[in-house]
Design a protein around this motif. Structure first.
Motif, mmCIF file in Angstrom:
data_model
loop_
_atom_site.group_PDB
_atom_site.id
_atom_site.type_symbol
_atom_site.label_atom_id
_atom_site.label_comp_id
_atom_site.label_asym_id
_atom_site.label_seq_id
_atom_site.Cartn_x
_atom_site.Cartn_y
_atom_site.Cartn_z
ATOM 1 N N ASP A 136 0.706 -1.398 -0.102
ATOM 2 C CA ASP A 136 0.045 0.145 0.062
ATOM 3 C C ASP A 136 0.837 1.216 0.007
ATOM 4 O O ASP A 136 1.743 1.125 0.726
ATOM 5 N N GLU A 137 0.596 2.118 -0.771
ATOM 6 C CA GLU A 137 1.648 3.284 -0.993
ATOM 7 C C GLU A 137 0.564 4.646 -1.225
ATOM 8 O O GLU A 137 1.047 5.455 -1.887
ATOM 9 N N ARG A 138 -0.430 4.694 -0.647
ATOM 10 C CA ARG A 138 -1.219 5.734 -0.718
ATOM 11 C C ARG A 138 -0.316 6.929 0.060
ATOM 12 O O ARG A 138 0.308 7.027 1.105
ATOM 13 N N LEU A 139 -0.501 7.970 -0.950
ATOM 14 C CA LEU A 139 -0.033 9.275 -0.575
ATOM 15 C C LEU A 139 1.614 9.311 -0.990
ATOM 16 O O LEU A 139 2.222 10.606 -0.750
ATOM 17 N N SER A 140 2.101 8.370 -1.263
ATOM 18 C CA SER A 140 3.764 8.368 -1.568
ATOM 19 C C SER A 140 3.722 9.347 -2.647
ATOM 20 O O SER A 140 5.006 10.170 -2.428
ATOM 21 N N THR A 141 3.268 9.539 -3.557
ATOM 22 C CA THR A 141 3.740 10.582 -4.754
ATOM 23 C C THR A 141 3.525 12.091 -4.131
ATOM 24 O O THR A 141 4.245 12.868 -4.503
ATOM 25 N N VAL A 142 2.378 12.197 -3.426
ATOM 26 C CA VAL A 142 2.295 13.500 -2.736
ATOM 27 C C VAL A 142 3.317 13.581 -1.768
ATOM 28 O O VAL A 142 3.893 14.972 -1.887
ATOM 29 N N HIS A 143 4.026 12.888 -0.870
ATOM 30 C CA HIS A 143 4.740 12.983 -0.059
ATOM 31 C C HIS A 143 6.041 13.265 -0.791
ATOM 32 O O HIS A 143 7.042 14.197 -0.330
ATOM 33 N N GLN B 112 9.661 2.847 3.900
ATOM 34 C CA GLN B 112 8.672 2.570 4.573
ATOM 35 C C GLN B 112 8.541 0.950 4.934
ATOM 36 O O GLN B 112 8.643 0.553 6.336
ATOM 37 N N VAL B 113 8.905 0.025 4.130
ATOM 38 C CA VAL B 113 9.041 -1.362 4.307
ATOM 39 C C VAL B 113 10.414 -1.649 5.107
ATOM 40 O O VAL B 113 10.397 -2.615 6.088
ATOM 41 N N LEU B 114 11.516 -1.072 4.967
ATOM 42 C CA LEU B 114 12.509 -1.209 5.569
ATOM 43 C C LEU B 114 12.405 -0.889 7.051
ATOM 44 O O LEU B 114 12.960 -1.510 8.148
ATOM 45 N N GLU B 115 11.952 0.465 7.371
ATOM 46 C CA GLU B 115 11.676 0.774 8.788
ATOM 47 C C GLU B 115 10.598 -0.098 9.579
ATOM 48 O O GLU B 115 10.818 -0.370 10.621
ATOM 49 N N MET B 116 9.703 -0.736 8.752
ATOM 50 C CA MET B 116 8.639 -1.714 9.286
ATOM 51 C C MET B 116 9.724 -2.792 9.621
ATOM 52 O O MET B 116 9.265 -3.347 10.955
ATOM 53 N N ARG B 117 10.289 -3.390 8.906
ATOM 54 C CA ARG B 117 11.070 -4.617 9.411
ATOM 55 C C ARG B 117 12.100 -4.239 10.312
ATOM 56 O O ARG B 117 12.180 -5.023 11.488
ATOM 57 N N ARG B 118 12.883 -3.173 10.329
ATOM 58 C CA ARG B 118 13.774 -2.796 11.301
ATOM 59 C C ARG B 118 13.122 -2.425 12.768
ATOM 60 O O ARG B 118 13.544 -2.863 13.971
ATOM 61 N N ASN B 119 11.851 -2.192 12.815
ATOM 62 C CA ASN B 119 10.979 -2.153 14.099
ATOM 63 C C ASN B 119 10.099 -3.325 14.558
ATOM 64 O O ASN B 119 9.278 -3.033 15.368
ATOM 65 N N ASN B 120 10.468 -4.311 13.694
ATOM 66 C CA ASN B 120 9.525 -5.558 14.049
ATOM 67 C C ASN B 120 8.234 -5.650 13.558
ATOM 68 O O ASN B 120 7.394 -5.929 14.569
ATOM 69 N N VAL B 121 7.817 -4.497 12.975
ATOM 70 C CA VAL B 121 6.415 -4.418 12.276
ATOM 71 C C VAL B 121 5.936 -5.291 11.053
ATOM 72 O O VAL B 121 6.790 -5.261 10.335
ATOM 73 N N VAL C 51 5.054 -6.313 7.812
ATOM 74 C CA VAL C 51 4.780 -5.539 6.600
ATOM 75 C C VAL C 51 3.685 -6.021 5.792
ATOM 76 O O VAL C 51 3.573 -7.055 5.681
ATOM 77 N N GLN C 52 2.765 -5.002 5.881
ATOM 78 C CA GLN C 52 1.434 -5.298 4.875
ATOM 79 C C GLN C 52 1.816 -5.147 3.582
ATOM 80 O O GLN C 52 1.521 -4.282 3.015
ATOM 81 N N ALA C 53 1.924 -6.215 3.109
ATOM 82 C CA ALA C 53 2.360 -6.593 1.784
ATOM 83 C C ALA C 53 1.552 -7.859 1.183
ATOM 84 O O ALA C 53 1.808 -8.760 1.857
ATOM 85 N N GLN C 54 1.381 -7.801 -0.051
ATOM 86 C CA GLN C 54 0.730 -9.012 -0.615
ATOM 87 C C GLN C 54 1.722 -9.472 -1.803
ATOM 88 O O GLN C 54 2.168 -8.809 -2.614
ATOM 89 N N ARG C 55 2.068 -10.697 -1.533
ATOM 90 C CA ARG C 55 3.083 -11.670 -2.249
ATOM 91 C C ARG C 55 2.610 -11.903 -3.823
ATOM 92 O O ARG C 55 1.289 -12.326 -3.799
ATOM 93 N N VAL C 56 2.978 -11.506 -4.864
ATOM 94 C CA VAL C 56 2.483 -11.792 -6.053
ATOM 95 C C VAL C 56 2.848 -13.286 -6.412
ATOM 96 O O VAL C 56 4.146 -13.598 -6.431
ATOM 97 N N VAL C 57 1.784 -14.119 -6.562
ATOM 98 C CA VAL C 57 1.930 -15.529 -6.853
ATOM 99 C C VAL C 57 1.291 -16.159 -8.129
ATOM 100 O O VAL C 57 0.154 -15.760 -8.381
ATOM 101 N N LEU C 58 2.256 -16.693 -8.695
ATOM 102 C CA LEU C 58 1.728 -17.100 -10.217
ATOM 103 C C LEU C 58 0.965 -18.523 -10.069
ATOM 104 O O LEU C 58 1.261 -19.248 -9.156
ATOM 105 N N LYS C 59 -0.067 -18.625 -10.881
ATOM 106 C CA LYS C 59 -0.702 -19.960 -10.775
ATOM 107 C C LYS C 59 -0.078 -20.995 -11.585
ATOM 108 O O LYS C 59 0.498 -20.783 -12.587
#
Length: 157
Positions: free
Chosen positions: A101-108, A138-147, A149-157
């Motif tokens: 999720d990257e809401r507002l990243s371009t605005v920032h 954002q992903v790196l900071e979440m990892r570093r803080n043991n949070v 990461v709200q990410a959806q892995r792309v899995v091929l069928k």
């Protein structure tokens, strides 16, 4: 063992790319690719960079509305992520691809460029790189803080 990741901001005309350092502390802008929906040269270049840099994970920004709903841009990012995963598999490139999720990243990114003194007309060349850097940081900071990461892995069928 180093774990290098890419952050990717997909737009209609450009694709911004950022890379993490091997320790996973800092995201740095790499480049902006011109989007090529007909020949897909941007994805081929991205795959080449993934292989050359030994990237293990790619985080592609998934722009949602402020309410969290899908938009045309959301679908475009998902389609891009799936196509990249398919092309990586076909080329034998082992990489995990995630939508984040990257809401507002371009605005920032525009705000950060404005605050740094860049003129608005100069933003176009670098705003996608800055947005990609923000997505990855954002992903790196979440990892570093043991949070988780709200990410959806792309899995091929």
């Amino acid at each position: 063992m180093p774990n290098i990741a890419f952050g990717v901001d997909v737009g209609l005309a450009r694709v911004g790319v950022a890379v993490s350092d091997p320790s996973g502390i800092l995201a740095t802008p790499v480049m902006t690719l011109r989007r090529d929906a007909k020949k897909n040269s941007d994805r081929r270049m991205l795959l080449r960079m993934i292989g050359d840099r030994g990237v293990q994970e790619v985080y592609i920004g998934e722009p949602k509305s402020l309410a969290g709903n899908s938009t045309d841009s959301t679908r475009m990012a998902r389609d891009y992520a799936i196509a990249l995963a398919e092309e990586a598999a076909d080329a034998g490139v082992e990489v995990e691809i995630f939508l984040v999720d990257e809401r507002l990243s371009t605005v920032h990114a525009h705000r950060a460029l404005h605050a740094s003194g860049k003129k608005m007309q100069d933003h176009r060349q670098v705003v996608d790189q800055v947005a990609a850097t923000e997505i990855l940081q954002q992903v790196l900071e979440m990892r570093r803080n043991n949070v988780r990461v709200q990410a959806q892995r792309v899995v091929l069928k």
